[in-house]
Write a protein that holds these residues in place. Sequence first.
Motif, PDB file in Angstrom:
ATOM      1  N   ASN A 148      18.443  29.428   7.991  1.00 22.71           N
ATOM      2  CA  ASN A 148      17.717  28.286   8.698  1.00 22.71           C
ATOM      3  C   ASN A 148      17.202  28.684  10.195  1.00 22.71           C
ATOM      4  O   ASN A 148      16.297  28.459  10.371  1.00 22.71           O
ATOM      5  CB  ASN A 148      18.777  27.116   8.827  1.00 22.71           C
ATOM      6  CG  ASN A 148      18.260  25.698   8.697  1.00 22.71           C
ATOM      7  OD1 ASN A 148      16.728  25.362   8.420  1.00 22.71           O
ATOM      8  ND2 ASN A 148      18.458  25.129   9.804  1.00 22.71           N
TER       9      ASN A 148
ATOM     10  N   GLY B  47      16.231  21.131   9.779  1.00 23.63           N
ATOM     11  CA  GLY B  47      15.434  22.769   9.497  1.00 23.63           C
ATOM     12  C   GLY B  47      14.463  22.581   8.347  1.00 23.63           C
ATOM     13  O   GLY B  47      13.299  23.037   8.640  1.00 23.63           O
TER      14      GLY B  47
ATOM     15  N   LEU C 132      20.683  21.598   8.854  1.00 22.47           N
ATOM     16  CA  LEU C 132      19.948  22.228   7.700  1.00 22.47           C
ATOM     17  C   LEU C 132      18.892  21.137   7.241  1.00 22.47           C
ATOM     18  O   LEU C 132      17.644  21.629   6.994  1.00 22.47           O
ATOM     19  CB  LEU C 132      20.679  22.490   6.591  1.00 22.47           C
ATOM     20  CG  LEU C 132      21.848  23.765   6.772  1.00 22.47           C
ATOM     21  CD1 LEU C 132      22.510  23.621   5.449  1.00 22.47           C
ATOM     22  CD2 LEU C 132      21.029  24.749   7.117  1.00 22.47           C
TER      23      LEU C 132
ATOM     24  N   PRO D  43      17.571  26.853   2.358  1.00 18.36           N
ATOM     25  CA  PRO D  43      18.599  26.615   3.253  1.00 18.36           C
ATOM     26  C   PRO D  43      19.417  25.687   2.916  1.00 18.36           C
ATOM     27  O   PRO D  43      20.801  25.481   2.755  1.00 18.36           O
ATOM     28  CB  PRO D  43      18.212  26.818   4.800  1.00 18.36           C
ATOM     29  CG  PRO D  43      16.814  27.793   4.589  1.00 18.36           C
ATOM     30  CD  PRO D  43      16.146  27.146   3.384  1.00 18.36           C
TER      31      PRO D  43
ATOM     32  N   ASP E 243      23.273  25.110  14.046  1.00 21.33           N
ATOM     33  CA  ASP E 243      23.244  26.427  13.091  1.00 21.33           C
ATOM     34  C   ASP E 243      24.498  27.323  13.565  1.00 21.33           C
ATOM     35  O   ASP E 243      25.098  27.698  12.812  1.00 21.33           O
ATOM     36  CB  ASP E 243      21.855  26.766  12.962  1.00 21.33           C
ATOM     37  CG  ASP E 243      20.999  26.135  11.772  1.00 21.33           C
ATOM     38  OD1 ASP E 243      21.634  25.797  11.078  1.00 21.33           O
ATOM     39  OD2 ASP E 243      19.882  26.224  12.047  1.00 21.33           O
TER      40      ASP E 243
END
Length: 123
Positions: free
Chosen positions: A118, A68, A65, A77, A13
């Motif tokens: 995220n 996540g 993502l 996100p 991220d």
Amino acid sequence: MRHALLSIRDRLDRMGVVLSALCAVHCVLGIVFVSVLGLGGRFLLDPRIHQIGLALAVLVGLVSLGFGVLRHGRLGPLAIGAIGLGLMASAILSGHGLAETVLTVAGVALVATAHIRNLHRAA
């Protein structure tokens, strides 16, 4: 093991945010250098740079993502990131110029926002 996976996702991220910023800087400075100064057009406007950048963004985005969503269960996100990646892909198809710059900067802003959200959702 779980902690190691979360650490990797967090790093991805953060890498996504950095890549987004670098992409936006490349795009804006590319326009300035080529349009105003007439410098670096061959290198800065090379389609391979944009294709490789998009491929990296898609790879990092899908992995971080996607993980996540598995971690915190929120699709926001991932959806924001997907829209951003779509804008970035549209920029490549639009050819060089103002439209490409606007689409790219908007896309990378959304992708960076998705990575930041995220990170916050997972905390």
